[in-house]
Design a protein around this motif. Structure first.
Motif, short mmCIF file in Angstrom:
data_model
loop_
_atom_site.label_atom_id
_atom_site.label_comp_id
_atom_site.label_asym_id
_atom_site.label_seq_id
_atom_site.Cartn_x
_atom_site.Cartn_y
_atom_site.Cartn_z
N VAL A 86 -17.00 49.84 113.84
CA VAL A 86 -17.26 50.96 114.75
C VAL A 86 -17.06 50.53 116.20
O VAL A 86 -16.38 51.20 116.98
CB VAL A 86 -18.69 51.50 114.54
N HIS A 87 -17.66 49.40 116.57
CA HIS A 87 -17.61 48.97 117.97
C HIS A 87 -16.20 48.53 118.39
O HIS A 87 -15.83 48.70 119.56
CB HIS A 87 -18.61 47.84 118.20
N LYS A 88 -15.43 48.03 117.46
CA LYS A 88 -14.10 47.52 117.81
C LYS A 88 -13.04 48.61 117.76
O LYS A 88 -12.14 48.65 118.61
CB LYS A 88 -13.72 46.38 116.87
N ARG A 89 -13.14 49.51 116.78
CA ARG A 89 -12.02 50.41 116.51
C ARG A 89 -12.28 51.89 116.81
O ARG A 89 -11.33 52.63 117.04
CB ARG A 89 -11.59 50.28 115.04
N LEU A 90 -13.50 52.32 116.77
CA LEU A 90 -13.76 53.75 116.96
C LEU A 90 -13.96 54.06 118.44
O LEU A 90 -15.06 54.29 118.93
CB LEU A 90 -14.95 54.20 116.12
N THR A 91 -12.86 54.05 119.15
CA THR A 91 -12.81 54.37 120.56
C THR A 91 -12.31 55.81 120.71
O THR A 91 -11.79 56.39 119.75
CB THR A 91 -11.88 53.41 121.31
N PRO A 92 -12.47 56.44 121.88
CA PRO A 92 -12.02 57.81 122.05
C PRO A 92 -10.56 58.00 121.63
O PRO A 92 -9.68 57.21 121.99
CB PRO A 92 -12.20 58.06 123.55
N GLY A 93 -10.34 59.03 120.82
CA GLY A 93 -9.02 59.31 120.27
C GLY A 93 -8.85 58.85 118.85
O GLY A 93 -7.97 59.34 118.13
N ALA A 94 -9.68 57.91 118.39
CA ALA A 94 -9.62 57.43 117.01
C ALA A 94 -10.19 58.50 116.08
O ALA A 94 -10.97 59.35 116.49
CB ALA A 94 -10.39 56.13 116.87
N THR A 95 -9.78 58.44 114.83
CA THR A 95 -10.31 59.36 113.84
C THR A 95 -11.07 58.59 112.76
O THR A 95 -10.81 57.40 112.53
CB THR A 95 -9.20 60.19 113.18
N VAL A 96 -12.00 59.27 112.12
CA VAL A 96 -12.78 58.65 111.05
C VAL A 96 -13.09 59.72 110.01
O VAL A 96 -13.41 60.86 110.34
CB VAL A 96 -14.08 58.02 111.61
N ARG A 97 -12.99 59.34 108.75
CA ARG A 97 -13.31 60.25 107.67
C ARG A 97 -14.81 60.21 107.41
O ARG A 97 -15.41 59.13 107.40
CB ARG A 97 -12.53 59.86 106.41
N VAL A 98 -15.41 61.37 107.19
CA VAL A 98 -16.86 61.44 107.06
C VAL A 98 -17.26 62.28 105.84
O VAL A 98 -16.46 63.08 105.33
CB VAL A 98 -17.53 62.03 108.33
N ARG A 99 -18.50 62.10 105.41
CA ARG A 99 -19.12 62.94 104.39
C ARG A 99 -20.51 63.34 104.87
O ARG A 99 -21.18 62.58 105.56
CB ARG A 99 -19.25 62.20 103.06
N GLY A 100 -20.93 64.54 104.48
CA GLY A 100 -22.25 65.01 104.85
C GLY A 100 -22.16 66.26 105.72
O GLY A 100 -21.14 66.95 105.67
N PRO A 101 -23.20 66.55 106.49
CA PRO A 101 -24.44 65.79 106.67
C PRO A 101 -25.36 65.91 105.47
O PRO A 101 -25.31 66.88 104.73
CB PRO A 101 -25.07 66.43 107.91
N ARG A 102 -26.20 64.89 105.29
CA ARG A 102 -27.16 64.83 104.19
C ARG A 102 -28.51 64.45 104.79
O ARG A 102 -28.58 63.61 105.67
CB ARG A 102 -26.69 63.78 103.18
N ASN A 103 -29.57 65.08 104.27
CA ASN A 103 -30.89 64.81 104.84
C ASN A 103 -31.87 64.38 103.76
O ASN A 103 -32.33 65.19 102.96
CB ASN A 103 -31.44 66.04 105.58
N ASN A 104 -32.21 63.10 103.75
CA ASN A 104 -33.24 62.55 102.86
C ASN A 104 -34.53 62.24 103.62
O ASN A 104 -35.44 61.64 103.06
CB ASN A 104 -32.73 61.27 102.20
N PHE A 105 -34.58 62.64 104.89
CA PHE A 105 -35.71 62.31 105.76
C PHE A 105 -36.07 63.56 106.58
O PHE A 105 -36.13 63.52 107.80
CB PHE A 105 -35.28 61.15 106.66
#
Length: 317
Positions: A86-105
């Motif tokens: 996250v800290h190295k590669r997810l800079t502005p303009g990068a994309t990331v695949r996600v799942r959720g949102p999920r709430n167990n709390f």
């Protein structure tokens, strides 16, 4: 408990801001600028960071903001690689695949709350505080960290809510005085998130509190049990199959090997992604997520780590 409104969706990082020493806040949006799914305080996103590299991060922004989801990620130099990615590669303009949102709390409605946060455990607590305040509840936040510089959102919380927020940097004030905070049960709910040592200490002090008063979320699994696995027969009610799960193989692994698709993520019993309904049999719970009441009910289990008390289980798969 599950909402896969963003199952496999790709979001773009529009901003990345420092929230504290070693903590980055990512702003995630749809590439087309469209609305994101609704979420409630305590929810998290799964970030698919690479093959076999899926991590869960609590949403720490405003649920009313349907355009942006925000997660705060603490760099763990000795971790398993997720935060470094996250800290190295997810800079502005990068994309990331996600799942959720999920709430167990989830935040349960109550007239009074005590929020206890340690370190990056402030992330799910921050929107809870805002919701409790908006609802007119009586609440207090006790927030500890290694040092003031490492405590994300500390200054903003104190500026917005004043003395309701107690900041306790360990290098200035020492450890939280949990005996003073929790030594006497009061009418209200306690929400705690942070390092395992903090959660365990809070759990120990809340044993005298009414059942259901304490709600916790763990980022790391509980210590594994000493139990020796036995083979268990698992009937998949929806698939019409029966499997024998041998010792040393998880139920999730056996189900996947049989070609039955199950959503999973952490494989440690902390995220809730693989939660599965139990139709018959008695599960042996080894997760770090279900409450004592949910365990006693026995109608759901995390098949990535949990096993069976009975020789056979029937699952809703």
């Amino acid at each position: 408990m599950t909402d896969d409104g963003l199952a496999g969706a790709e979001l773009v990082v529009t901003d990345r801001d420092p929230a504290a020493e070693g903590v980055a806040v990512l702003s995630l949006c749809r590439p087309d600028g469209g609305d994101l799914p609704a979420w409630t305080p305590g929810a998290h996103l799964d970030l698919e960071l690479g093959p076999g590299l899926v991590r869960q991060y609590s949403l720490c922004g405003d649920p009313a903001d349907r355009a942006t989801m925000r997660v705060a990620v603490q760099l763990e130099a000795e971790g398993r690689g997720g935060s470094r990615h996250v800290h190295k590669r997810l800079t502005p303009g990068a994309t990331v695949r996600v799942r959720g949102p999920r709430n167990n709390f989830p935040l349960v409605a109550a007239p009074r709350y005590l929020f206890v946060a340690g370190g990056i455990g402030i992330t799910p607590i921050r929107p809870m505080v805002a919701a409790a305040d908006a609802a007119g509840a009586d609440w207090r936040l006790v927030y500890g960290g290694r040092s003031r510089a490492t405590m994300a959102f500390a200054d903003a919380l104190r500026e917005k809510y004043g003395d309701r927020v107690g900041l306790y940097p360990q290098d200035e004030t020492g450890l939280l005085d949990l005996d003073e905070l929790l030594g006497r049960p009061v009418d209200g709910l306690v929400y705690c998130c942070g390092p395992e040592a903090l959660i365990a200490a809070v759990e120990q002090r809340c044993r005298a509190w009414p059942p259901g008063a304490l709600h916790v979320e763990r980022f790391t699994p509980l210590a594994p049990t000493e139990a020796v696995d036995a083979a268990v027969e698992v009937e998949l009610a929806l698939s019409g199959r029966t499997l024998t799960v041998p010792p040393g193989t998880s139920i999730l692994e056996a189900v996947e090997a049989a070609g039955v698709q199950v959503l999973s993520s952490c494989r440690e019993g902390t995220c809730g992604t693989c939660e599965t309904g139990v139709l018959d049999g008695v599960p042996e719970h080894r997760d770090s997520l279900l409450t004592e009441a949910e365990r006693a009910a026995g109608d759901t289990m995390m098949i990535c780590v949990s096993r069976s008390v009975t020789p056979r289980l029937t699952l809703e798969l």
